[in-house]
Design a protein around this motif. Structure first.
Motif, PDB file in Angstrom:
ATOM      1  N   PRO A  67       0.827  -1.205   0.000  1.00 21.06           N
ATOM      2  CA  PRO A  67       0.000   0.000   0.000  1.00 21.06           C
ATOM      3  C   PRO A  67       0.864   1.259   0.000  1.00 21.06           C
ATOM      4  N   PRO A  68       0.310   2.358  -0.462  1.00 26.59           N
ATOM      5  CA  PRO A  68       1.089   3.602  -0.446  1.00 26.59           C
ATOM      6  C   PRO A  68       1.349   4.069   0.987  1.00 26.59           C
ATOM      7  N   ASN A  69       2.528   4.561   1.218  1.00 26.52           N
ATOM      8  CA  ASN A  69       2.902   5.158   2.501  1.00 26.52           C
ATOM      9  C   ASN A  69       2.734   4.211   3.687  1.00 26.52           C
ATOM     10  N   SER A  70       2.897   2.922   3.445  1.00 25.34           N
ATOM     11  CA  SER A  70       2.765   1.919   4.504  1.00 25.34           C
ATOM     12  C   SER A  70       3.753   0.789   4.241  1.00 25.34           C
ATOM     13  N   PRO A  71       4.103   0.051   5.288  1.00 32.14           N
ATOM     14  CA  PRO A  71       4.961  -1.121   5.073  1.00 32.14           C
ATOM     15  C   PRO A  71       4.209  -2.193   4.281  1.00 32.14           C
ATOM     16  N   PRO A  72       4.925  -3.060   3.591  1.00 37.08           N
ATOM     17  CA  PRO A  72       4.275  -4.159   2.860  1.00 37.08           C
ATOM     18  C   PRO A  72       3.533  -5.095   3.813  1.00 37.08           C
ATOM     19  N   LEU A  73       2.473  -5.678   3.308  1.00 27.63           N
ATOM     20  CA  LEU A  73       1.696  -6.685   4.027  1.00 27.63           C
ATOM     21  C   LEU A  73       2.057  -8.022   3.392  1.00 27.63           C
ATOM     22  N   GLU A  74       2.554  -8.960   4.192  1.00 30.33           N
ATOM     23  CA  GLU A  74       3.154 -10.160   3.617  1.00 30.33           C
ATOM     24  C   GLU A  74       2.424 -11.460   3.895  1.00 30.33           C
ATOM     25  N   THR A  75       1.269 -11.408   4.514  1.00 28.45           N
ATOM     26  CA  THR A  75       0.470 -12.620   4.708  1.00 28.45           C
ATOM     27  C   THR A  75      -1.001 -12.288   4.490  1.00 28.45           C
ATOM     28  N   LYS A  76      -1.784 -13.328   4.234  1.00 31.87           N
ATOM     29  CA  LYS A  76      -3.223 -13.113   4.084  1.00 31.87           C
ATOM     30  C   LYS A  76      -3.830 -12.604   5.386  1.00 31.87           C
ATOM     31  N   ASP A  77      -3.319 -13.063   6.526  1.00 28.73           N
ATOM     32  CA  ASP A  77      -3.816 -12.574   7.817  1.00 28.73           C
ATOM     33  C   ASP A  77      -3.549 -11.082   7.980  1.00 28.73           C
ATOM     34  N   ALA A  78      -2.350 -10.639   7.610  1.00 27.78           N
ATOM     35  CA  ALA A  78      -2.013  -9.216   7.705  1.00 27.78           C
ATOM     36  C   ALA A  78      -2.898  -8.388   6.780  1.00 27.78           C
ATOM     37  N   ILE A  79      -3.155  -8.905   5.592  1.00 26.45           N
ATOM     38  CA  ILE A  79      -4.020  -8.203   4.642  1.00 26.45           C
ATOM     39  C   ILE A  79      -5.441  -8.120   5.187  1.00 26.45           C
ATOM     40  N   SER A  80      -5.912  -9.205   5.766  1.00 19.20           N
ATOM     41  CA  SER A  80      -7.253  -9.223   6.354  1.00 19.20           C
ATOM     42  C   SER A  80      -7.363  -8.189   7.474  1.00 19.20           C
ATOM     43  N   ARG A  81      -6.368  -8.128   8.347  1.00 18.68           N
ATOM     44  CA  ARG A  81      -6.385  -7.131   9.430  1.00 18.68           C
ATOM     45  C   ARG A  81      -6.384  -5.719   8.847  1.00 18.68           C
ATOM     46  N   TYR A  82      -5.589  -5.501   7.804  1.00 24.20           N
ATOM     47  CA  TYR A  82      -5.520  -4.191   7.145  1.00 24.20           C
ATOM     48  C   TYR A  82      -6.894  -3.811   6.579  1.00 24.20           C
ATOM     49  N   LEU A  83      -7.535  -4.747   5.889  1.00 23.67           N
ATOM     50  CA  LEU A  83      -8.831  -4.462   5.271  1.00 23.67           C
ATOM     51  C   LEU A  83      -9.947  -4.277   6.295  1.00 23.67           C
ATOM     52  N   ASN A  84      -9.827  -4.943   7.429  1.00 18.32           N
ATOM     53  CA  ASN A  84     -10.877  -4.868   8.438  1.00 18.32           C
ATOM     54  C   ASN A  84     -10.597  -3.846   9.538  1.00 18.32           C
ATOM     55  N   ALA A  85      -9.483  -3.122   9.448  1.00 20.21           N
ATOM     56  CA  ALA A  85      -9.117  -2.154  10.479  1.00 20.21           C
ATOM     57  C   ALA A  85     -10.114  -0.997  10.552  1.00 20.21           C
ATOM     58  N   ILE A  86     -10.711  -0.667   9.427  1.00 20.77           N
ATOM     59  CA  ILE A  86     -11.690   0.413   9.370  1.00 20.77           C
ATOM     60  C   ILE A  86     -12.766   0.011   8.377  1.00 20.77           C
ATOM     61  N   SER A  87     -13.976   0.348   8.685  1.00 17.65           N
ATOM     62  CA  SER A  87     -15.084  -0.016   7.807  1.00 17.65           C
ATOM     63  C   SER A  87     -15.181   0.981   6.659  1.00 17.65           C
ATOM     64  N   VAL A  88     -14.992   0.466   5.446  1.00 16.41           N
ATOM     65  CA  VAL A  88     -15.063   1.282   4.245  1.00 16.41           C
ATOM     66  C   VAL A  88     -16.050   0.634   3.295  1.00 16.41           C
ATOM     67  N   GLU A  89     -17.013   1.418   2.825  1.00 10.71           N
ATOM     68  CA  GLU A  89     -17.974   0.934   1.840  1.00 10.71           C
ATOM     69  C   GLU A  89     -17.630   1.543   0.490  1.00 10.71           C
ATOM     70  N   VAL A  90     -17.168   0.717  -0.431  1.00  8.40           N
ATOM     71  CA  VAL A  90     -16.823   1.202  -1.765  1.00  8.40           C
ATOM     72  C   VAL A  90     -18.123   1.421  -2.536  1.00  8.40           C
ATOM     73  N   LYS A  91     -18.295   2.632  -3.035  1.00 10.37           N
ATOM     74  CA  LYS A  91     -19.516   3.004  -3.747  1.00 10.37           C
ATOM     75  C   LYS A  91     -19.375   2.826  -5.253  1.00 10.37           C
ATOM     76  N   ASP A  92     -18.174   3.082  -5.765  1.00  4.98           N
ATOM     77  CA  ASP A  92     -17.975   3.056  -7.214  1.00  4.98           C
ATOM     78  C   ASP A  92     -16.489   2.902  -7.506  1.00  4.98           C
ATOM     79  N   ILE A  93     -16.172   2.137  -8.539  1.00  3.11           N
ATOM     80  CA  ILE A  93     -14.792   2.017  -9.019  1.00  3.11           C
ATOM     81  C   ILE A  93     -14.822   2.156 -10.538  1.00  3.11           C
ATOM     82  N   GLN A  94     -14.030   3.062 -11.042  1.00  2.00           N
ATOM     83  CA  GLN A  94     -13.862   3.207 -12.485  1.00  2.00           C
ATOM     84  C   GLN A  94     -12.429   2.815 -12.831  1.00  2.00           C
TER      85      GLN A  94
END
Length: 132
Positions: free
Chosen positions: A34-61
């Motif tokens: 990720p930008p401005n962050s250390p690399p995430l090197e396991t699926k568990d670390a990625i899961s913690r990163y994604l679940n650290a804050i609730s974000v609802e993606v509304k649209d992606i172009q």
């Protein structure tokens, strides 16, 4: 075509807010950068990163999607513009940038994401020719 389908599915999972399914599209040894962050090197670390804050993606172009590679390894690069709502906030946020994936065909014949890196253009003083 299979890598394009993987990319579409990833975008669908992000819009659905399903971090578990997004991570399932990755290799066992996946690395996220990720930008401005250390690399995430396991699926568990990625899961913690994604679940650290609730974000609802509304649209992606997605724009300027390019895929290059061989029969077993490839890269995908694209520009993105997303709108999302962060838990506790009233106004949606926006992010524009570029993401880069390295994908690998695994022994089961499926393409999976091995490396994800992305950058945001939030501090970029946009020239109209650089707009998405």
């Amino acid at each position: 075509k299979a890598i394009e389908a993987l990319h579409r599915r990833w975008m669908q999972e992000e819009l659905a807010g399903d971090a578990t399914q997004t991570i399932a599209l990755c290799t066992a040894d996946v690395k996220w950068i990720p930008p401005n962050s250390p690399p995430l090197e396991t699926k568990d670390a990625i899961s913690r990163y994604l679940n650290a804050i609730s974000v609802e993606v509304k649209d992606i172009q997605i724009k300027d999607l390019a895929i290059r590679g061989s029969d077993t390894v490839a890269y995908l690069i694209a520009n993105y513009h997303s709108r999302f709502l962060i838990e506790g906030e009233v106004e949606p946020q926006e992010s524009t940038g570029t993401h880069l994936w390295i994908v690998r065909k695994e022994s089961d014949g499926r393409w999976r994401v091995a490396v994800v890196a992305w950058s945001g253009w939030e501090n970029f003083k946009a020239n109209p020719t650089h707009e998405l």
